[in-house]
Write a protein that holds these residues in place. Structure first.
Motif, PDB file in Angstrom:
ATOM      1  N   VAL A   1      16.172  72.176  29.829  1.00  0.00           N
ATOM      2  CA  VAL A   1      15.749  72.983  31.182  1.00  0.00           C
ATOM      3  C   VAL A   1      16.537  73.968  31.955  1.00  0.00           C
ATOM      4  N   THR A   2      17.798  74.057  31.741  1.00  0.00           N
ATOM      5  CA  THR A   2      18.363  75.077  32.450  1.00  0.00           C
ATOM      6  C   THR A   2      18.518  76.473  31.725  1.00  0.00           C
ATOM      7  N   GLU A   3      17.746  76.669  30.374  1.00  0.00           N
ATOM      8  CA  GLU A   3      17.532  77.767  29.616  1.00  0.00           C
ATOM      9  C   GLU A   3      16.248  78.582  30.159  1.00  0.00           C
ATOM     10  N   LYS A   4      16.320  79.776  30.200  1.00  0.00           N
ATOM     11  CA  LYS A   4      15.120  80.458  30.695  1.00  0.00           C
ATOM     12  C   LYS A   4      13.910  80.294  29.695  1.00  0.00           C
ATOM     13  N   VAL A   5      14.090  80.164  28.506  1.00  0.00           N
ATOM     14  CA  VAL A   5      12.994  79.945  27.518  1.00  0.00           C
ATOM     15  C   VAL A   5      13.402  78.805  26.612  1.00  0.00           C
ATOM     16  N   ARG A   6      12.724  77.999  26.521  1.00  0.00           N
ATOM     17  CA  ARG A   6      13.108  76.739  25.663  1.00  0.00           C
ATOM     18  C   ARG A   6      12.143  76.486  24.508  1.00  0.00           C
TER      19      ARG A   6
ATOM     20  N   PRO B   1      18.085  54.797  35.927  1.00  0.00           N
ATOM     21  CA  PRO B   1      19.344  54.199  35.639  1.00  0.00           C
ATOM     22  C   PRO B   1      19.570  53.211  36.774  1.00  0.00           C
ATOM     23  N   ASN B   2      20.507  52.037  36.301  1.00  0.00           N
ATOM     24  CA  ASN B   2      20.810  51.207  37.260  1.00  0.00           C
ATOM     25  C   ASN B   2      22.083  51.197  37.863  1.00  0.00           C
ATOM     26  N   LYS B   3      22.114  52.144  39.018  1.00  0.00           N
ATOM     27  CA  LYS B   3      23.233  52.308  39.388  1.00  0.00           C
ATOM     28  C   LYS B   3      23.402  52.195  40.986  1.00  0.00           C
ATOM     29  N   THR B   4      24.372  52.120  41.595  1.00  0.00           N
ATOM     30  CA  THR B   4      24.566  51.772  43.096  1.00  0.00           C
ATOM     31  C   THR B   4      24.869  53.092  43.854  1.00  0.00           C
ATOM     32  N   GLN B   5      25.675  53.822  43.239  1.00  0.00           N
ATOM     33  CA  GLN B   5      25.755  55.234  43.798  1.00  0.00           C
ATOM     34  C   GLN B   5      24.511  55.824  43.933  1.00  0.00           C
ATOM     35  N   THR B   6      24.657  56.772  44.829  1.00  0.00           N
ATOM     36  CA  THR B   6      23.315  57.692  45.225  1.00  0.00           C
ATOM     37  C   THR B   6      23.790  58.982  44.975  1.00  0.00           C
ATOM     38  N   ASP B   7      22.971  60.120  44.549  1.00  0.00           N
ATOM     39  CA  ASP B   7      23.396  61.602  44.339  1.00  0.00           C
ATOM     40  C   ASP B   7      22.086  62.227  44.402  1.00  0.00           C
ATOM     41  N   ASN B   8      22.412  63.606  44.634  1.00  0.00           N
ATOM     42  CA  ASN B   8      21.210  64.439  44.850  1.00  0.00           C
ATOM     43  C   ASN B   8      20.471  64.850  43.811  1.00  0.00           C
ATOM     44  N   ASP B   9      20.927  64.222  42.350  1.00  0.00           N
ATOM     45  CA  ASP B   9      20.128  64.522  41.220  1.00  0.00           C
ATOM     46  C   ASP B   9      18.868  63.896  41.130  1.00  0.00           C
ATOM     47  N   PRO B  10      17.767  64.556  41.272  1.00  0.00           N
ATOM     48  CA  PRO B  10      16.451  63.708  41.204  1.00  0.00           C
ATOM     49  C   PRO B  10      16.273  63.161  39.822  1.00  0.00           C
ATOM     50  N   THR B  11      16.992  63.549  38.694  1.00  0.00           N
ATOM     51  CA  THR B  11      16.746  63.144  37.526  1.00  0.00           C
ATOM     52  C   THR B  11      18.033  62.683  36.738  1.00  0.00           C
TER      53      THR B  11
ATOM     54  N   LYS C   1      26.005  68.342  33.593  1.00  0.00           N
ATOM     55  CA  LYS C   1      25.372  68.898  34.421  1.00  0.00           C
ATOM     56  C   LYS C   1      24.015  69.848  34.106  1.00  0.00           C
ATOM     57  N   ASN C   2      23.859  70.125  32.864  1.00  0.00           N
ATOM     58  CA  ASN C   2      22.813  70.846  32.277  1.00  0.00           C
ATOM     59  C   ASN C   2      21.736  69.784  31.883  1.00  0.00           C
ATOM     60  N   LEU C   3      20.678  69.733  32.884  1.00  0.00           N
ATOM     61  CA  LEU C   3      19.562  68.988  32.772  1.00  0.00           C
ATOM     62  C   LEU C   3      18.805  69.438  31.294  1.00  0.00           C
ATOM     63  N   THR C   4      18.829  68.066  30.424  1.00  0.00           N
ATOM     64  CA  THR C   4      18.038  68.183  29.070  1.00  0.00           C
ATOM     65  C   THR C   4      17.059  66.971  29.112  1.00  0.00           C
ATOM     66  N   LEU C   5      16.046  67.141  28.890  1.00  0.00           N
ATOM     67  CA  LEU C   5      15.069  66.095  28.523  1.00  0.00           C
ATOM     68  C   LEU C   5      14.604  65.981  27.200  1.00  0.00           C
ATOM     69  N   VAL C   6      14.462  64.692  26.542  1.00  0.00           N
ATOM     70  CA  VAL C   6      13.943  64.741  25.535  1.00  0.00           C
ATOM     71  C   VAL C   6      12.259  64.150  25.811  1.00  0.00           C
ATOM     72  N   LEU C   7      11.355  64.856  24.976  1.00  0.00           N
ATOM     73  CA  LEU C   7      10.008  64.604  25.595  1.00  0.00           C
ATOM     74  C   LEU C   7       9.099  64.329  24.231  1.00  0.00           C
ATOM     75  N   TYR C   8       7.983  63.643  24.530  1.00  0.00           N
ATOM     76  CA  TYR C   8       7.115  63.654  23.768  1.00  0.00           C
ATOM     77  C   TYR C   8       5.657  64.193  24.650  1.00  0.00           C
ATOM     78  N   VAL C   9       4.968  65.057  24.028  1.00  0.00           N
ATOM     79  CA  VAL C   9       3.852  65.384  24.889  1.00  0.00           C
ATOM     80  C   VAL C   9       2.552  65.501  23.756  1.00  0.00           C
ATOM     81  N   ASP C  10       1.474  65.001  24.291  1.00  0.00           N
ATOM     82  CA  ASP C  10       0.293  65.293  23.422  1.00  0.00           C
ATOM     83  C   ASP C  10      -0.649  66.245  24.313  1.00  0.00           C
ATOM     84  N   LEU C  11      -0.835  67.516  23.874  1.00  0.00           N
ATOM     85  CA  LEU C  11      -1.450  68.494  24.621  1.00  0.00           C
ATOM     86  C   LEU C  11      -3.000  68.640  24.137  1.00  0.00           C
TER      87      LEU C  11
END
Length: 189
Positions: A141-146, A64-74, A111-121
């Protein structure tokens, strides 16, 4: 001579104005589907997502294009490209059976990290060598089993459908490295 040129030009002009009928539908006639004998396959393997070190398997390609910094890696909008090894066991020294080539984006503004992903296994050895499964889904990602959706494949997994249950086996919060267990149930011809 001048009349011949005019006459030839007129013939060429008129010949290009002729409409030639062409069969140009974008579809063919529908026919009843005759399903082939389908198999159900269960696979279990481990994906090693390495963000640290000199040769990471996951790299940030946009953010994201933002000027503030936080500790969130994603933070929301962060996008990664990945080429992770797939192994038989959770240890990085386990036999490599393929790779997970994927793209994921942080898609949640809360605050609940959610990713949308495409993966070729992609599988590089064993019974399914040269075949792959395509996954496109939301990963809470925050759920034990996804649960992720298998939406297709190639090779022996052509026309595949099913799901993946993902569990985090190991996560290093300081550098983002993770080992994920993938349990796959897939139906295919």
């Amino acid at each position: 001579m001048e009349k011949k040129i005019i006459y030839l030009a007129l013939i060429l002009f008129l010949s290009t104005r002729t409409i030639t009928p062409v069969q140009s539908k974008y579809y063919s006639e529908s026919h009843p589907y005759e399903p082939v004998h389908e198999k159900k396959t269960h696979l279990r393997f481990y994906l090693h997502d390495i963000l640290s070190g000199t040769k990471p398997t996951a790299v940030k390609i946009a953010g994201p294009n933002k000027t503030q910094t936080d500790n969130d890696p994603t933070p929301f909008g962060t996008t990664f490209a990945i080429d992770d090894p797939l192994t038989e066991g959770p240890e990085i020294t386990s036999k490599v059976i393929g790779n997970a080539r994927r793209i994921y984006a942080s898609s949640s503004q809360d605050k609940n990290l959610t990713l949308v992903l495409y993966v070729d296994l992609g599988f590089t050895c064993g019974k399914f060598k040269g075949s792959s499964l395509s996954v496109f889904s939301r990963n809470l990602v925050t759920e034990k089993v996804r649960e992720l959706a298998v939406v297709g494949g190639r090779g022996r997994f052509r026309l595949a459908r099913g799901f993946v249950l993902v569990k985090t086996q190991y996560f290093n919060a300081s550098n983002g490295d993770a080992v994920l267990e993938y349990n796959v149930e897939v139906v295919h011809p």
